[in-house]
Design a protein around this motif. Structure first.
Motif, short mmCIF file in Angstrom:
data_model
loop_
_atom_site.label_atom_id
_atom_site.label_comp_id
_atom_site.label_asym_id
_atom_site.label_seq_id
_atom_site.Cartn_x
_atom_site.Cartn_y
_atom_site.Cartn_z
N VAL A 1 2.64 -0.30 -2.97
CA VAL A 1 2.13 -1.05 -3.93
C VAL A 1 1.04 -1.69 -3.71
O VAL A 1 0.13 -2.05 -4.32
N LEU A 2 0.49 -1.66 -2.17
CA LEU A 2 -0.56 -2.25 -1.68
C LEU A 2 -1.10 -1.46 -0.84
O LEU A 2 -0.67 -0.48 -0.35
N ASP A 3 -2.84 -1.35 -0.96
CA ASP A 3 -3.53 -0.69 -0.29
C ASP A 3 -3.54 -0.89 1.29
O ASP A 3 -3.47 0.10 2.04
N VAL A 4 -3.04 -2.08 1.71
CA VAL A 4 -2.44 -2.29 3.09
C VAL A 4 -1.41 -1.57 3.48
O VAL A 4 -0.97 -1.92 4.68
N SER A 5 -0.47 -1.10 2.79
CA SER A 5 0.72 -0.53 2.94
C SER A 5 1.03 0.60 2.84
O SER A 5 2.04 1.31 2.34
N LYS A 6 -0.03 1.50 2.68
CA LYS A 6 0.00 3.05 2.23
C LYS A 6 0.79 3.94 3.34
O LYS A 6 0.47 3.97 4.56
N SER A 7 1.73 4.78 2.72
CA SER A 7 2.28 5.55 3.70
C SER A 7 2.39 7.01 3.08
O SER A 7 2.70 7.10 1.75
N SER A 8 2.35 8.11 3.62
CA SER A 8 2.18 9.49 3.21
C SER A 8 3.68 10.07 3.18
O SER A 8 3.89 11.11 2.72
N GLY B 1 4.75 -0.31 -10.22
CA GLY B 1 5.93 0.01 -10.89
C GLY B 1 6.72 1.22 -10.12
O GLY B 1 7.99 0.89 -10.03
N GLU B 2 6.43 2.02 -9.38
CA GLU B 2 7.25 3.05 -8.85
C GLU B 2 7.74 2.63 -7.39
O GLU B 2 8.72 3.06 -7.12
N ARG B 3 7.31 1.50 -6.94
CA ARG B 3 7.85 0.91 -5.71
C ARG B 3 8.92 0.08 -6.02
O ARG B 3 9.88 -0.28 -5.03
N PHE B 4 9.38 -0.38 -7.20
CA PHE B 4 10.11 -1.28 -7.50
C PHE B 4 11.51 -1.02 -8.14
O PHE B 4 11.56 -0.28 -8.94
N LEU B 5 12.50 -1.04 -7.37
CA LEU B 5 13.77 -0.31 -7.51
C LEU B 5 14.70 -1.49 -8.28
O LEU B 5 15.14 -2.36 -7.39
N LYS B 6 14.85 -0.91 -9.48
CA LYS B 6 15.34 -1.91 -10.21
C LYS B 6 17.07 -2.12 -10.08
O LYS B 6 17.61 -3.01 -10.26
N ARG C 1 8.39 -1.67 1.49
CA ARG C 1 8.09 -1.19 0.22
C ARG C 1 6.74 -2.45 -0.04
O ARG C 1 5.99 -1.94 -0.83
N PHE C 2 6.94 -3.69 0.37
CA PHE C 2 6.09 -4.63 -0.01
C PHE C 2 5.46 -5.32 1.20
O PHE C 2 4.09 -5.88 1.20
#
Length: 472
Positions: free
Chosen positions: A104-111, A176-181, A383-384
């Motif tokens: 969700v954040l530019d500061v937490s990107k992972s490939s 959206g895609e990081r949010f696991l409902k 994820r956050f």
């Protein structure tokens, strides 16, 4: 003749040398592993400079470049327990379900691509029951095992028909895609199975069950066996109609609330969340008086009692509508929770012999107790709030602050969320807490990343997923 002898001798020496080299190579080949699989390298996580929340009453280590964490500040209670490094291997016998998504954040990107464990539980009016899915084969390990971006899943129908709530709006944002409902916020009795225990025993502290043997886990979580324990907002049917949006106020303890006059507004929400050293008496005009959900760990509760008694903190809020939400940072939390549910003394550990009614009142019961799911806490971290601390020596003591877990739990449960008393970019203008008698600057410690949390609150506010109280 001499020349021929020299050539013959030289050839003989060359042959002997080649033979020695051949024998050496054969020996080396036998000593090497038979597998030709290349070595797997751990992924390095990129992290930005920003942001954080407010949980300054919680014991923490100061951030430092030293190899070992220094002592806590003399103005803050010390962290009483450090988690040991636990090295684990992936267990591919688990039932899995793959989730896709981007950070969700530019500061937490992972490939990395994550394969998420899902024990699918379906909930209607009855309690969820475990329904394992077919296993899906992962592409291969791309992250350090302690990350564990794999989670259980529950299918719990929404409690309202709110047309513009968080659950529907989040799909239109970069979260959206990081949010696991479907990831359960709370853990309860039916989550305890041998398979889940093996999986979650890989993770230390609040992120798993490494501190608990299976028998202890069964004995403690067996008291959380009703809908009041697996639903965070279990009494909604008594508070509103099906079509009404659930509005939640999440109140931190930051100095920004001093003289805010937000008390009436806070109390006007359906639910009011507070955490740790929440001093209410004398500050009602600024912070309100109601508490429906009080989040804490046993460690932070005991430290708050020691550190903030002088400014009015006498323990958790006690009222008919107050529920107590444990953040299970140690085995202490499970033991205190069981004692509170059964009205017995704590049976062992640091709180051995303590009476939980001293903290939660004589009317405390299992129906008033809840406990965050370690999968949910690890999911928040991964994820956050994936801090650069996870790359260093202190990765095993890092977790989201208690206030951050509380706020994100509300965001995963309520339809509308307003946050008060959380860190904002102008935090230096306010004292550490709203109840401080004199100015105390905010201190930063290594087991939380308050700067990262602050950036997350700003982005959630910008995306319209919550309303953050700010002076500016």
């Amino acid at each position: 003749m001499a020349l021929k002898m020299n050539r013959l001798l030289l050839g003989l020496l060359t042959a002997i040398s080649l033979l020695c080299i051949y024998i050496l190579c054969v020996n080396l080949q036998w000593s090497l592993p038979s597998s030709s699989e290349p070595l797997k390298y751990l992924q390095v996580f990129s992290q930005g400079e920003n942001s954080g929340s407010r949980d300054s009453e919680e014991p923490r280590f100061r951030q430092s470049n030293r190899d070992h964490p220094p002592p806590a500040s003399t103005s803050n209670p010390q962290l009483s327990d450090q988690h040991e490094d636990t090295r684990v291997e992936h267990n591919q016998t688990l039932k899995t379900l793959t989730f896709s998504g981007n950070n969700v954040l530019d500061v937490s990107k992972s490939s990395s691509k994550s394969v998420n464990v899902s024990v699918n539980t379906r909930t209607g009016t009855k309690a969820p029951t475990v329904k394992p899915q077919r296993p899906a084969q992962p592409a291969g390990p791309t992250e350090p095992p302690f990350i564990g971006d794999t989670y259980m899943s529950e299918d719990i129908p929404p409690q309202t028909d709110c047309p513009d709530g968080i659950q529907s709006h989040v799909t239109k944002t970069e979260f959206g895609e990081r949010f696991l409902k479907t990831l359960p916020v709370l853990q309860w009795a039916q989550h305890v199975t041998p398979e889940q225990h093996r999986r979650l025993s890989q993770y230390t502290g609040a992120h798993g069950w490494a501190v608990l043997d299976y028998q202890t886990l069964v004995e403690t979580l067996s008291v959380l066996n009703s809908s009041a324990n697996w639903r965070l907002l279990d009494d909604w049917k008594d508070r509103g109609t099906k079509s009404e949006c659930i509005r939640c106020a999440v109140v931190g303890n930051g100095g920004i609330l001093k003289d805010s006059k937000k008390g009436k507004e806070i109390d006007g929400h359906h639910y009011v969340f507070r955490t740790n050293g929440a001093v209410i008496k004398g500050f009602e005009q600024d912070v309100g008086s109601r508490t429906t959900h009080y989040t804490f760990s046993t460690n932070t509760l005991m430290n708050s009692l020691r550190s903030y008694g002088g400014v009015g903190y006498q323990g958790p809020p006690v009222s008919k509508e107050t529920h107590y939400v444990f953040l299970p940072d140690h085995d202490r939390d499970y033991l205190l929770m069981k004692a509170a549910a059964t009205h017995t003394l704590v049976e062992r550990g640091k709180e051995r012999g303590k009476d939980p009614t001293k903290y939660f009142g004589q009317d405390v019961s299992a129906e008033k107790l809840k406990m965050y799911n370690p999968d949910f806490i690890r999911y928040i971290r991964n994820r956050f709030l994936r801090s650069k601390v996870l790359k260093g020596h202190h990765k095993n003591i890092y977790r989201p602050s208690t206030g951050a877990v509380m706020l994100l739990a509300a965001l995963h449960t309520c339809d509308k969320v307003s946050a008060y008393g959380f860190m904002t970019p102008d935090y230096k203008e306010y004292s550490d807490h709203y109840y401080d008698r004199s100015y105390h600057k905010v201190a930063f410690y290594i087991n939380h990343d308050l700067q990262l949390e602050m950036a997350l609150w700003q982005q959630l506010h910008k995306e319209g997923l919550m309303r953050l109280y700010m002076h500016k």
